[in-house]
Design an enzyme around this catalytic site. Sequence first.
Site, PDB file in Angstrom:
ATOM      1  N   HIS A  82      -2.214  -3.722  -2.896  1.00 42.52           N
ATOM      2  CA  HIS A  82      -3.123  -2.903  -3.698  1.00 42.52           C
ATOM      3  C   HIS A  82      -3.570  -3.592  -4.986  1.00 42.52           C
ATOM      4  O   HIS A  82      -4.605  -3.242  -5.542  1.00 42.52           O
ATOM      5  CB  HIS A  82      -2.466  -1.557  -4.055  1.00 42.52           C
ATOM      6  CG  HIS A  82      -2.491  -0.582  -2.920  1.00 42.52           C
ATOM      7  ND1 HIS A  82      -1.461  -0.453  -2.032  1.00 42.52           N
ATOM      8  CD2 HIS A  82      -3.432   0.310  -2.514  1.00 42.52           C
ATOM      9  CE1 HIS A  82      -1.764   0.474  -1.135  1.00 42.52           C
ATOM     10  NE2 HIS A  82      -2.953   0.945  -1.403  1.00 42.52           N
ATOM     11  N   GLY A  83      -2.802  -4.545  -5.481  1.00 39.06           N
ATOM     12  CA  GLY A  83      -3.221  -5.204  -6.714  1.00 39.06           C
ATOM     13  C   GLY A  83      -2.134  -6.074  -7.293  1.00 39.06           C
ATOM     14  O   GLY A  83      -0.981  -6.058  -6.842  1.00 39.06           O
TER      15      GLY A  83
END
Lengths: 353, 140
Positions: free
Chosen positions: A337-338
Amino acid sequence: MTLPSILYGLFLLSVVGLYWAIERRSLRIWLVIVASIVFYTSLQVHYVPLMLVLVGLNFWLGRVLTMPADWRVPNEQWQMAEQASYRRRRYWLALGIALNVLLLLGFKYIETWLRLLVPSGLNPEIADGSWLAIAFPLGLSFFTFECIAYLVDVYRGAPATRNLPEFAAYKLYFPKLISGPITRFHAFNSQLTTEASLNFNWAVEGLWLIGIGAIKKVLIADHIGTLVNLSFENLPRAGSWDVWLAIFAYGLQLYLDFSGYVDVARGSALLMGINLPQNFNFPYLTTSIADFWRRWHITLGDWLRNYLYFPLGGSRQGLARTALNLMIVMLIGGVWHGNSWGFVIWGGIHGVA
Amino acid sequence: MRRVNHQLSESWQPLQKFWTQPWGLLAAWGLTQFFVFFSWLFFRLPEPQQFSLAVQKLWGVSSDVQFAQKVYVESLGLTATQLWILLWALMGIIALTGFAQHQLKLQLNWPVKLLLVPLLLFTAWQLAPSETLSFIYFDF
């Protein structure tokens, strides 16, 4: 052009009208490709060549993975030739996965890496880092997940497609291009290539899903989003109850925002006679984390299970190993996700639970 | 934690029985959703300086009058209590819809759906906030 919007509605109506007006299957596939490129161009024109190159590359890798061993070798060397062929296929699969993963990580982490490479004591204009901000290609995460799934499926024995337009239509299909649902090639292609006419029930269901998706996203999630943004922007002045209210609101916003998008995407696809997989099934009514992951972002959960959790050994090697495998999967899900510690902690909480 | 609980429940019957009772189900739902919603905090505020500030404020910090005035009353025209009620009502609607679909196997029939579609789209168009927010998952 984003969905749902009036511009997207007009675009969808035009594409659906043309789609059913054309009778030849091959022309319908080309229409899907052209419409998808137009859609992506309206969002991020500079990454269209990258997407097309990735489609071609993964198509080619799929073909290479299914190349049989050379049948002209003498009988006594056949076994060795077959082993060499297995080895070669494994290398190509590893190369295909590595290319997709590196591309994804490259874009996700390029800013971090560049910051590490450029000493902060340099020219202040360079040191402020604004020149490092590189836009992430929309949909690249979902795009690469589908590519990896395709390559692994082909490696495991599913037939590789010989038809580049069919593969391009699958990869670029505009309703699912940006945020899924993650779809497998063979399930999608069998629907796209079947001679079908407009099904009234599916059309009504498609319109219904678009209506529900618009209500979820525009009417509810965006209003809740105002509360969430204001609350977190003023965090230094917030009290405990304010933080809990913001967390509760954000959970609902995230669900309604994402499931609203998926409803519109599934509804749009149904209007073209394609049934995309369901991605949410009332996840906030679940009574265990395992059940939650069976009903939240279902296609990502399936992907993580099939292409990560099972190859790691799944739950067949005792409690400790199962817990470790779950933790690895959830941490990778978080990192996907990041590149911030918050995503790692998020994955960790789900792994622990 | 779930696997450990599973192992414990297998060896201790009362615990296994508890999870099948209504109170047990409610407790399981509450625990699961607590973890899920709490984890969204790190999803929304992924940078350490952001989430550490939020975590420090999770317990025992009293509300600021100016915060309530600015965020709730001036921007949204509601009080914090009204917002809590609205969000729980939304959760209730989700639960009722889930119950109708899964337990009662109820679905609207096609004429009703067809009639409602223009109404849904018109309502979304009319009551949308002035600025549409981008999709959260477009960032991933």
